[in-house]
Design a protein around this motif. Structure first.
Motif, mmCIF file in Angstrom:
data_model
loop_
_atom_site.group_PDB
_atom_site.id
_atom_site.type_symbol
_atom_site.label_atom_id
_atom_site.label_comp_id
_atom_site.label_asym_id
_atom_site.label_seq_id
_atom_site.Cartn_x
_atom_site.Cartn_y
_atom_site.Cartn_z
ATOM 1 N N SER A 89 0.865 -1.185 0.000
ATOM 2 C CA SER A 89 0.000 0.000 0.000
ATOM 3 C C SER A 89 0.896 1.227 0.000
ATOM 4 O O SER A 89 2.121 1.120 0.174
ATOM 5 C CB SER A 89 -0.873 0.016 1.263
ATOM 6 O OG SER A 89 -0.057 0.173 2.415
ATOM 7 N N GLY A 90 0.271 2.383 -0.151
ATOM 8 C CA GLY A 90 1.030 3.626 -0.034
ATOM 9 C C GLY A 90 1.652 3.741 1.347
ATOM 10 O O GLY A 90 2.826 4.100 1.492
ATOM 11 N N MET A 91 0.871 3.416 2.392
ATOM 12 C CA MET A 91 1.397 3.523 3.756
ATOM 13 C C MET A 91 2.560 2.558 3.988
ATOM 14 O O MET A 91 3.511 2.878 4.694
ATOM 15 C CB MET A 91 0.293 3.269 4.796
ATOM 16 C CG MET A 91 -0.715 4.400 4.968
ATOM 17 S SD MET A 91 -0.030 6.084 4.937
ATOM 18 C CE MET A 91 1.174 6.027 6.247
ATOM 19 N N ILE A 94 5.636 4.215 2.595
ATOM 20 C CA ILE A 94 6.142 5.297 3.448
ATOM 21 C C ILE A 94 6.824 4.711 4.687
ATOM 22 O O ILE A 94 7.916 5.125 5.082
ATOM 23 C CB ILE A 94 4.980 6.239 3.855
ATOM 24 C CG1 ILE A 94 4.382 6.882 2.599
ATOM 25 C CG2 ILE A 94 5.454 7.313 4.825
ATOM 26 C CD1 ILE A 94 3.023 7.517 2.817
ATOM 27 N N GLU A 158 4.332 16.463 -0.453
ATOM 28 C CA GLU A 158 3.401 16.125 -1.531
ATOM 29 C C GLU A 158 3.107 17.385 -2.319
ATOM 30 O O GLU A 158 2.850 18.428 -1.732
ATOM 31 C CB GLU A 158 2.048 15.722 -0.930
ATOM 32 C CG GLU A 158 1.857 14.278 -0.637
ATOM 33 C CD GLU A 158 0.603 14.076 0.193
ATOM 34 O OE1 GLU A 158 0.730 13.506 1.284
ATOM 35 O OE2 GLU A 158 -0.488 14.515 -0.226
ATOM 36 N N ALA A 189 1.232 10.680 -5.565
ATOM 37 C CA ALA A 189 -0.035 9.983 -5.803
ATOM 38 C C ALA A 189 -1.085 10.869 -6.491
ATOM 39 O O ALA A 189 -1.918 10.378 -7.240
ATOM 40 C CB ALA A 189 -0.599 9.462 -4.483
ATOM 41 N N THR A 211 -3.094 3.009 -5.084
ATOM 42 C CA THR A 211 -4.531 2.836 -4.869
ATOM 43 C C THR A 211 -5.350 3.923 -5.572
ATOM 44 O O THR A 211 -6.507 3.701 -5.908
ATOM 45 C CB THR A 211 -4.801 2.942 -3.345
ATOM 46 O OG1 THR A 211 -3.834 2.154 -2.654
ATOM 47 C CG2 THR A 211 -6.190 2.508 -2.983
ATOM 48 N N LYS A 212 -4.757 5.077 -5.783
ATOM 49 C CA LYS A 212 -5.488 6.233 -6.280
ATOM 50 C C LYS A 212 -5.468 6.243 -7.818
ATOM 51 O O LYS A 212 -5.937 5.298 -8.419
ATOM 52 C CB LYS A 212 -4.900 7.504 -5.671
ATOM 53 C CG LYS A 212 -4.698 7.419 -4.146
ATOM 54 C CD LYS A 212 -6.003 7.329 -3.374
ATOM 55 C CE LYS A 212 -5.816 6.917 -1.920
ATOM 56 N NZ LYS A 212 -4.865 7.703 -1.150
ATOM 57 N N ILE A 221 -5.605 -2.013 -3.519
ATOM 58 C CA ILE A 221 -4.683 -1.222 -2.705
ATOM 59 C C ILE A 221 -3.263 -1.582 -3.139
ATOM 60 O O ILE A 221 -2.955 -2.767 -3.331
ATOM 61 C CB ILE A 221 -4.860 -1.578 -1.211
ATOM 62 C CG1 ILE A 221 -6.301 -1.365 -0.745
ATOM 63 C CG2 ILE A 221 -3.862 -0.824 -0.324
ATOM 64 C CD1 ILE A 221 -6.682 0.023 -0.408
ATOM 65 N N PHE A 347 -10.228 8.878 -3.741
ATOM 66 C CA PHE A 347 -10.161 9.713 -4.953
ATOM 67 C C PHE A 347 -9.368 8.972 -6.010
ATOM 68 O O PHE A 347 -8.765 7.924 -5.754
ATOM 69 C CB PHE A 347 -9.570 11.090 -4.640
ATOM 70 C CG PHE A 347 -8.116 11.078 -4.246
ATOM 71 C CD1 PHE A 347 -7.114 11.069 -5.205
ATOM 72 C CD2 PHE A 347 -7.748 11.089 -2.916
ATOM 73 C CE1 PHE A 347 -5.777 11.072 -4.845
ATOM 74 C CE2 PHE A 347 -6.403 11.088 -2.542
ATOM 75 C CZ PHE A 347 -5.424 11.078 -3.509
HETATM 76 C C1 LIG Z 1 -4.094 7.465 0.000
HETATM 77 C C2 LIG Z 1 -2.806 8.121 0.154
HETATM 78 C C3 LIG Z 1 -1.748 7.520 0.851
HETATM 79 C C4 LIG Z 1 -1.904 6.160 1.509
HETATM 80 O O1 LIG Z 1 -2.004 5.184 0.564
HETATM 81 P P1 LIG Z 1 -2.711 3.746 0.801
HETATM 82 O O2 LIG Z 1 -2.518 3.062 -0.503
HETATM 83 O O3 LIG Z 1 -4.137 4.015 1.155
HETATM 84 O O4 LIG Z 1 -1.964 3.109 1.921
HETATM 85 C C5 LIG Z 1 -0.540 8.187 0.910
HETATM 86 N N1 LIG Z 1 -0.368 9.392 0.329
HETATM 87 C C6 LIG Z 1 -1.359 10.005 -0.331
HETATM 88 C C7 LIG Z 1 -1.125 11.318 -0.961
HETATM 89 C C8 LIG Z 1 -2.610 9.397 -0.444
HETATM 90 O O5 LIG Z 1 -3.598 10.018 -1.086
#
Ligand SMILES: *Cc1c(COP(=O)(O)O)cnc(C)c1O
Length: 403
Positions: A89-91, A94, A158, A189, A211-212, A221, A347
């Protein structure tokens, strides 16, 4: 991790479609799905060499899998990166950066306008292991400079920000960082490599919640990091040792998604600009936040860093007598759009989504913090999708008439 440096000189779109995947013996045209946890060795010696790192290859899907490889490889082509990795995932991406690059006593500098969970994660978990987290106003270049200590490891930001579309000067921030040997990680993202390539502006890593807009169809995800080879090597070890791995199925979905990312982002931007222009002239809109409007204070910088504005707009709704809508009135306004738009916190979908930041994505902030951040009760965010733009405009117009 894949090395694309030695690839021939094809155009970006051609490389993306033709140079990122090796066909199997089945001769498929669309990519095969590799739902396998492990891979077999041709010989016991090959197993030994794979484990020792003497040769590269797939042996266990926690760290490598052809679907993850193909997804990451495509993202590397789009970003112009030498290396990259997929994450669950994004998290997860990070968190991996923090595990890889921080130790007790180190400091990290965060732009105040980043995804809230990123800040929470660092403050809740890394602070207890002795990492210092400084949150600054990323628009103010001096505050990046002033935040640097001998222990600063990286800047994290960001651009554009969500939901207010603030644009941060990537090149200037990277310059400040690199003078003090600090790395720069940009969460890309919101507009993706289709519209903005942070590495071109000297960021060390470009990071994704896939995910976005990367998925772009609201299905899975996923996450990724691309950029500097040495840093990606460290991240690869974190991935191997912690297991925040992207599933091969999700990677397969995301890999197919990247084939149309450029086209989709152009279409999101086109629809969004038209909606932003419509909202800007509407008497019941007090303010529109979209950097690609010439009236935006961020217009010049957005034009320098991005190919177009992307799909996210936010706006402040008022009555006919210029009175800001209350929280309840704003919720009612959003309800009026529910016959067409999706009321969801996500989104980056083909379907237009509408959100009330102050009661959803930003509900954890204190009232004072919200005001400071410009997240007012009458603020509405839309992630403009790919419906006929006239229909999106029409439902917003109807809802505004009643506001
Ligand atoms: C949603 C989002 C995340 C987290 O990503 P996940 O895939 O939900 O873990 C991190 N950074 C930004 C800018 C996001 O919009």
């Amino acid at each position: 991790m894949t090395d694309i440096k030695n690839q021939n000189n094809l155009g970006e779109a051609t490389k993306l479609l033709r140079n990122t995947y090796n066909r199997t013996n089945a001769k498929e045209n669309s990519e095969a799905l590799f739902l396998t946890s492990s891979f077999v060795f041709d010989s016991a010696q090959e197993g030994r060499d794979l484990f020792s790192g003497a040769i590269e290859g797939n042996f266990y899907s926690r760290f490598t899998n052809p679907n993850i490889d193909s997804f990451v490889h495509k993202l590397m082509v789009l970003e112009g990166a030498d290396a990259g990795l997929g994450f669950a995932s994004g998290m997860a991406a990070i968190t991996a950066c923090c595990l890889a690059f921080l130790e007790a006593g180190d400091q990290v500098v965060l732009s105040r306008d980043i995804f809230g969970t990123s800040t929470n994660m660092l403050q809740k978990y890394f602070c207890k292991f002795g990492v210092k987290v400084s949150v600054i106003d990323g628009l103010d270049l001096a505050s990046w400079q002033n935040a640097i200590t001998p222990k600063t490891k990286f800047f994290y930001l960001e651009s554009p920000s969500n939901p207010l579309g603030k644009i941060f000067d990537l090149e200037a921030i990277a310059k400040i960082a690199h003078k003090s040997n600090v790395k720069v990680i940009v969460d890309n993202a919101l507009v993706t490599a289709a519209l903005q390539k942070p590495l071109k502006f000297k960021a060390d890593l470009s990071l994704y919640s896939a995910t976005k807009f990367v998925d772009g169809q609201g299905r899975v995800i996923g996450g990724a990091v691309v950029g500097d080879t040495e840093l990606c090597k460290e991240l690869g070890l974190v991935l191997r040792n912690t297991g925040a791995s992207l599933s091969p199925f999700n990677a397969w979905v995301l890999s197919k998604s990247l084939e149309t990312l450029n086209l989709r982002m152009q279409a999101h931007s086109k629809n969004a600009l038209e909606i932003a222009e419509f909202l800007e002239t509407h008497p019941k809109i007090a303010k529109v936040h979209y950097a690609y409007l010439p009236s935006s204070p961020y217009y010049a910088l957005a034009k320098k860093q991005q190919k177009s504005g992307g799909g996210i707009i936010s706006f402040e709704v008022q009555t006919a007598n210029n009175k800001a809508l209350t929280k309840e009135e704003t919720l009612d306004f959003i309800n009026q759009t529910a016959s067409l738009l999706s009321l969801t916190g996500n989104f980056g979908d083909t379907k237009t989504a509408i959100t009330h930041p102050t009661t959803t994505t930003h509900f954890r902030l204190e009232d004072k913090e919200k005001k400071q951040a410009g997240i007012f009760d009458n603020l509405v965010r839309i992630s403009v999708g790919l419906e006929d733009v006239v229909d999106i405009k029409s439902i917003l117009n109807k809802a505004l008439e009643k506001a």
